[in-house]
Design an enzyme around this catalytic site. Structure first.
Site, mmCIF file in Angstrom:
data_model
loop_
_atom_site.group_PDB
_atom_site.id
_atom_site.type_symbol
_atom_site.label_atom_id
_atom_site.label_comp_id
_atom_site.label_asym_id
_atom_site.label_seq_id
_atom_site.Cartn_x
_atom_site.Cartn_y
_atom_site.Cartn_z
ATOM 1 N N CYS A 88 15.609 12.046 -39.282
ATOM 2 C CA CYS A 88 16.907 11.530 -37.864
ATOM 3 C C CYS A 88 18.389 11.721 -38.702
ATOM 4 O O CYS A 88 18.084 11.440 -39.655
ATOM 5 C CB CYS A 88 15.887 10.219 -37.023
ATOM 6 S SG CYS A 88 17.366 9.778 -35.375
ATOM 7 N N PRO A 89 19.196 12.210 -37.599
ATOM 8 C CA PRO A 89 18.391 13.070 -36.481
ATOM 9 C C PRO A 89 18.612 14.455 -36.314
ATOM 10 O O PRO A 89 18.701 15.155 -35.123
ATOM 11 C CB PRO A 89 20.291 12.756 -35.964
ATOM 12 C CG PRO A 89 21.036 12.596 -37.002
ATOM 13 C CD PRO A 89 20.459 12.202 -38.333
#
Length: 78
Positions: free
Chosen positions: A13-14
């Site tokens: 993430c992200p």
């Protein structure tokens, strides 16, 4: 219509959502993107991304640590 595939396995993430967003921008309205991801955060990130952008989360499935998300690009606004 053939689905577009995006393999973001191993990315954290992200990055999975950012890479999916980049691909989605290039797709025609109604086109589908299938994303393969291994980041556990993707299970909440992709539904949130679709809610924010208006794209449709068609399906989300997890098998042996790999998430498969199918997204449909929102229709063109009038």
């Amino acid at each position: 219509m053939v689905d577009t595939m995006l393999d973001v396995q191993g990315l954290a993430c992200p990055l999975p959502v950012l890479k999916a967003n980049k691909v989605m921008r290039g797709l025609a309205p109604g086109a589908r993107l299938v994303v393969l991801a291994t980041d556990p955060a993707a299970a909440r990130d992709f539904p949130a991304y679709c809610a924010e952008t208006g794209h449709v989360l068609v399906s989300a499935e997890e098998t042996t640590g790999v998430w498969r998300f199918t997204l449909r690009k929102r229709e063109a606004s009038a």
